[in-house]
Each structure stands twice: as structure tokens, then as C-alpha cells.
Design an enzyme around this catalytic site. Structure first.
Site, PDB file in Angstrom:
ATOM      1  N   CYS A  77       0.915  -1.205  -0.005  1.00  0.00           N
ATOM      2  CA  CYS A  77      -0.082   0.007   0.172  1.00  0.00           C
ATOM      3  C   CYS A  77       0.967   1.099   0.083  1.00  0.00           C
ATOM      4  O   CYS A  77       1.627   1.480  -0.789  1.00  0.00           O
ATOM      5  CB  CYS A  77      -0.916  -0.086   1.251  1.00  0.00           C
ATOM      6  SG  CYS A  77      -2.488   1.195   1.005  1.00  0.00           S
ATOM      7  N   HIS A 175      -4.077  -4.909  -0.508  1.00  0.00           N
ATOM      8  CA  HIS A 175      -3.653  -5.567   1.007  1.00  0.00           C
ATOM      9  C   HIS A 175      -3.639  -7.052   0.777  1.00  0.00           C
ATOM     10  O   HIS A 175      -4.676  -7.563   1.207  1.00  0.00           O
ATOM     11  CB  HIS A 175      -4.479  -4.826   1.964  1.00  0.00           C
ATOM     12  CG  HIS A 175      -4.294  -3.635   2.286  1.00  0.00           C
ATOM     13  ND1 HIS A 175      -3.301  -3.226   3.197  1.00  0.00           N
ATOM     14  CD2 HIS A 175      -4.733  -2.350   1.817  1.00  0.00           C
ATOM     15  CE1 HIS A 175      -3.431  -1.870   3.298  1.00  0.00           C
ATOM     16  NE2 HIS A 175      -4.128  -1.373   2.319  1.00  0.00           N
ATOM     17  N   GLU A 177      -2.735  -9.115   2.869  1.00  0.00           N
ATOM     18  CA  GLU A 177      -3.254  -9.511   4.327  1.00  0.00           C
ATOM     19  C   GLU A 177      -4.652  -9.500   4.522  1.00  0.00           C
ATOM     20  O   GLU A 177      -4.917 -10.012   5.641  1.00  0.00           O
ATOM     21  CB  GLU A 177      -2.483  -8.823   5.412  1.00  0.00           C
ATOM     22  CG  GLU A 177      -2.871  -7.506   5.598  1.00  0.00           C
ATOM     23  CD  GLU A 177      -2.393  -6.258   4.793  1.00  0.00           C
ATOM     24  OE1 GLU A 177      -1.735  -6.794   3.611  1.00  0.00           O
ATOM     25  OE2 GLU A 177      -2.593  -5.119   5.055  1.00  0.00           O
TER      26      GLU A 177
END
Lengths: 193, 251
Positions: A77, A175, A177
């Protein structure tokens, strides 16, 4: 395998830490240059505003260290945006690893772009087992312009680089994650680079 | 193409899910982590947890819950309910929440939105707005919808956007619990007036209601609780149907 998450005081890094733990990889948080240099893999996270994040990197001298790293480095990001030449957000000079500029989305679209969008034109082993169009979770108001180092493209109000690569440096705008199984696969791939 | 999001909402009290849930194969439907995991695995794009604990003890338990959810869940989630200060938000984000929803506290002190956006970034600031129509105009309510204010929904929405909100979660109190569909007209007005994403909330009963919220209400995301908890609507089936109707959806 030693993975170091660069800790320079920006935003929520817990979710990245937890995502690696779910893959059975424990991760070390550090801003110590020696620990970062000795890592097998390095993650540069980032949430928030570009100029203040860059200031924090400079305060710790990490702005000079990061471009000299030899192991695989993944910017996520804002972390990826800081690795570019320049960002219009706060008129910020970046780490100049990726030869591209970071611009703000136009007001023709809702800003921030928030949610799941597809990544396409996937290149490199970072996307092993992933097939375009693959969905990833994105939250951002600024984007990296498409360039020769783009290894994934996404369309919002413009076609932009949602992932970048130069030598051992990788950056993703999305992202991983928070991007369900596709994101987990990408993190696994990064571990194998 | 950016897809429309489907967001199950879990009401939390003292760290447990409240309101009945009847997933068949869940041993403990009261455990928000188990429920959240189930939703994440079955196609939810995002999750919202609303804390309705009134006690300090309940709030502390919430932080533990957020940490557990963050450990287990691989999709984004928002936490709201009783969030009133920069410290509250800091604690929730530190515990792994991706976004935090503020409501009453922002009405009482609008600068809070700016403080949060400056400190944590707009992307994690969701402003929740509860409103209902009084004499034909949409009035914002606070304290879980129990107190009317003079604020006009559309003016307040513009204000929160200007202050740095990254997203608006609009609950129509007129529609909430009716299962008669979302407040599409108000949604469309909001979505056109604001340049940040709008989450529709209140009124979901059928698959068509979601379709209308996206097509007529121009919502960016739609939130619901009971239709998902009670299994009236299966998220994957819902998403397939929406995709067949050419609504951009992640499958």
C-alpha cells in the site's frame, strides 16, 4: 526463514503480522538497520499520509538503507507508493526504487477507492498460481502510474500499476493480508522468492 | 472493476454475538470469531462488528475480541459502537481492526472526525449515520437512534466527508428491521451528493433488495444482519444472483 516487518511507526501493522502467523511464519518487527539487513525477507508496510510516513523513514535513516537491500523486499500500500519517485500526496519525494509517479484519483470516481477490484496482466512469480482477473482488497486515494515496472494492472478511473517490481524490490497497492485466499497465496509466493 | 461489497454485521455484547443465529453446523454461534470466520469463508467481502456493551468490562472484552478476530480473519473488518475518542480508535486499530465506525460522538463533536482522519488516515474512518424521516425530511438520530437531532442527513453527510470521513454507513431507521428493502431513494441522493463510498444498511429481506440498493440506491456496499444470521439469504447464492444481473461482484 527470518521475515522482518519494518516498524517505523505508521498505521496498523498487526494485520500483516497476523497474516504471516496464519501461514506459520513468525515475523519480527524492527527498525534496527542490522536486523533488517540480515533478514531473509523484508516487508515495508504503510498506512496513512505519504509525507509524514516519509519523514518517519528519514528520521530513522531507513530511507537510505532500504534502496540498498539485496533480499526480496515487499512494499504494501503506502509502503509501495513510498518506493516510487514521487507522490503528489504532500508533495513527497520517494525512495526512487520504482520509476513512476504517484497521483490522486480524479473526482470522477469515489475517493478513496475502497473494496475488491481485479488485478490483471500479472507478471513474475509473485503471482504464482494466481490467474487474472484475481480479486484483491484495496483502500487508497493515490495510485502509481502504469510504467515498464508494472507487474499487475488495475482499472479504476484510470488503468494504473497495482503491483511493481524492480530487481529484488516488489510493491503491491492492494492488501494481501486482507485479500482472503488470493492474498495468502501471494504472501506464500513472496516467501519463496 | 471495483465490486459492490456484501457486509454481514455482528452485534456484540460483552464479547459475544447477540441476536439469534442459526447456522446449522456452528457449535457455538455466540462466538463472534467462529461466526466471522464462517462469513469470511463463505464470501463476505468485509465484516462489521457493532459493540452494544454498556459496561466498561464489556468494552474491555471487545478489545480482546478484536484481537482474536484480527488473528483469524483474512478479510477487512470495521468495529463500531460507543467509540468516542482518538484513544478509543487507537486501541481498536492497535488491536487489529481495519476501520472504526463513529456515530454519536461525531455528532456531539464533529472535529473528532478530522482528528481521526489526520492521525490514522481517512481510509479507516467510517462515519455511521442513523436517520429517519420526520415530516418528510431525513433527520439524523443519535445514541442508537433514540434521540432525534436537527441535523439533516444530506447536510451531515457532506459535513463528515469534508471533515475527512472515508466512508459513510447509512442506516435508515424507517427501514431497519422491516425486511421491506433499503431506503433506496435516500441512498441514491447520498451516493450522488458524496464522493466517498456509501454502505446501505437497514431493511434487507430478499435478494432483490440488495439488487435495488446497488441499482436504484447506487450504494457501494450493503450491510445486513438477520438475513445472514438466520440463513434466509446465503451470501454465495446472493452474490451469484447479483453477478447474473451484471452487478460487479467478487466471486
Amino acid at each position: 526463514m527470518k521475515v522482518v516487518l519494518i516498524d517505523y511507526g505508521v498505521g496498523n501493522i498487526k494485520s500483516i503480522q497476523f497474516a504471516f502467523e496464519r501461514l506459520g511464519v513468525s515475523i519480527v518487527l524492527s527498525k534496527d538497520p542490522e536486523i533488517i539487513q540480515q533478514a531473509d525477507k523484508v516487508i515495508l508496510p504503510g498506512v496513512g499520509e505519504a509525507s509524514s510516513a516519509m519523514r518517519k523513514l528519514k528520521e530513522t535513516g531507513l530511507d537510505a538503507l532500504i534502496p540498498t537491500l539485496k533480499q526480496p523486499v515487499l512494499g504494501i500500500c503506502l509502503g509501495m507508493q513510498l518506493m516510487c519517485n514521487h507522490s503528489d500526496e504532500g508533495n513527497t519525494t520517494g525512495l526512487k526504487i520504482f520509476n513512476t509517479e504517484v497521483k490522486r484519483f480524479s473526482s470522477d470516481v469515489k475517493v478513496p477507492q475502497m473494496g475488491w477490484n481485479t488485478i490483471n496482466n500479472l507478471k513474475t512469480d509473485l503471482f504464482f498460481k494466481l490467474k487474472a482477473p484475481e480479486y484483491m482488497y484495496l483502500v487508497h486515494s493515490y495510485y502509481a502510474q502504469n510504467c515498464a515496472q508494472a507487474i499487475a494492472l488495475t482499472e479504476y478511473d484510470i488503468l494504473y500499476a497495482s503491483a511493481l517490481q524492480k530487481d529484488n524490490f516488489y510493491g503491491v497497492q492492494f492488501h494481501p493480508e486482507k485479500s482472503s485466499r488470493a492474498g495468502e497465496q501471494l504472501l506464500k509466493n513472496f516467501m519463496k522468492l | 472493476m471495483l465490486t459492490k461489497r456484501i457486509i454481514p454485521c455482528l452485534d456484540i455484547k460483552n464479547g459475544r454475538t447477540v441476536k439469534g443465529v442459526n447456522f446449522v453446523d456452528l457449535k457455538d454461534a455466540g462466538d463472534p470469531v467462529i461466526l466471522a470466520k464462517k462469513y469470511a469463508q463463505t464470501g463476505a467481502d468485509e465484516l462489521v462488528f457493532l459493540d452494544i456493551s454498556a459496561t466498561l468490562e464489556g468494552r474491555k472484552t471487545l478489545v480482546d475480541m478484536v484481537l482474536q478476530v484480527a488473528k483469524e480473519i483474512n478479510i477487512p473488518f470495521t468495529v463500531g459502537g460507543g467509540v468516542s475518542s482518538v484513544e478509543d480508535v487507537d486501541l481498536l486499530l492497535q488491536s487489529g481492526a481495519d476501520k472504526v465506525a463513529v456515530n454519536s460522538a461525531a455528532i456531539k463533536r464533529p472535529e473528532l472526525i478530522k482528528e481521526l482522519a489526520d492521525k490514522f488516515g481517512s481510509q479507516c474512518v467510517v462515519v455511521a449515520i442513523d436517520a429517519k424521516q420526520i415530516n418528510g425530511s431525513w433527520k439524523v438520530h443519535l445514541a442508537g437512534g433514540t434521540m432525534a437531532t436537527d441535523l439533516d442527513l444530506f447536510e451531515w453527510a457532506k459535513t463528515v466527508e469534508t471533515l475527512g470521513a472515508g466512508e459513510i454507513l447509512f442506516t435508515s431507521m424507517d427501514n431497519d428491521g422491516t425486511k421491506q428493502g433499503f431506503a433506496n431513494e435516500a441512498l441514491a441522493r447520498l451516493s450522488t451528493a458524496c464522493n466517498i463510498p456509501i454502505i446501505a444498511s437497514g431493511g434487507a429481506g430478499t435478494v432483490d433488495h440488495f439488487m435495488d440498493a446497488f441499482q436504484i440506491g447506487k450504494a457501494d456496499a450493503a450491510l445486513a444482519a438477520s438475513v445472514f444470521h438466520f440463513g434466509t439469504i446465503d451470501i454465495l447464492e446472493l452474490k451469484k444472483t447479483l453477478q447474473e444481473q451484471n452487478i460487479p461482484i467478487r466471486l
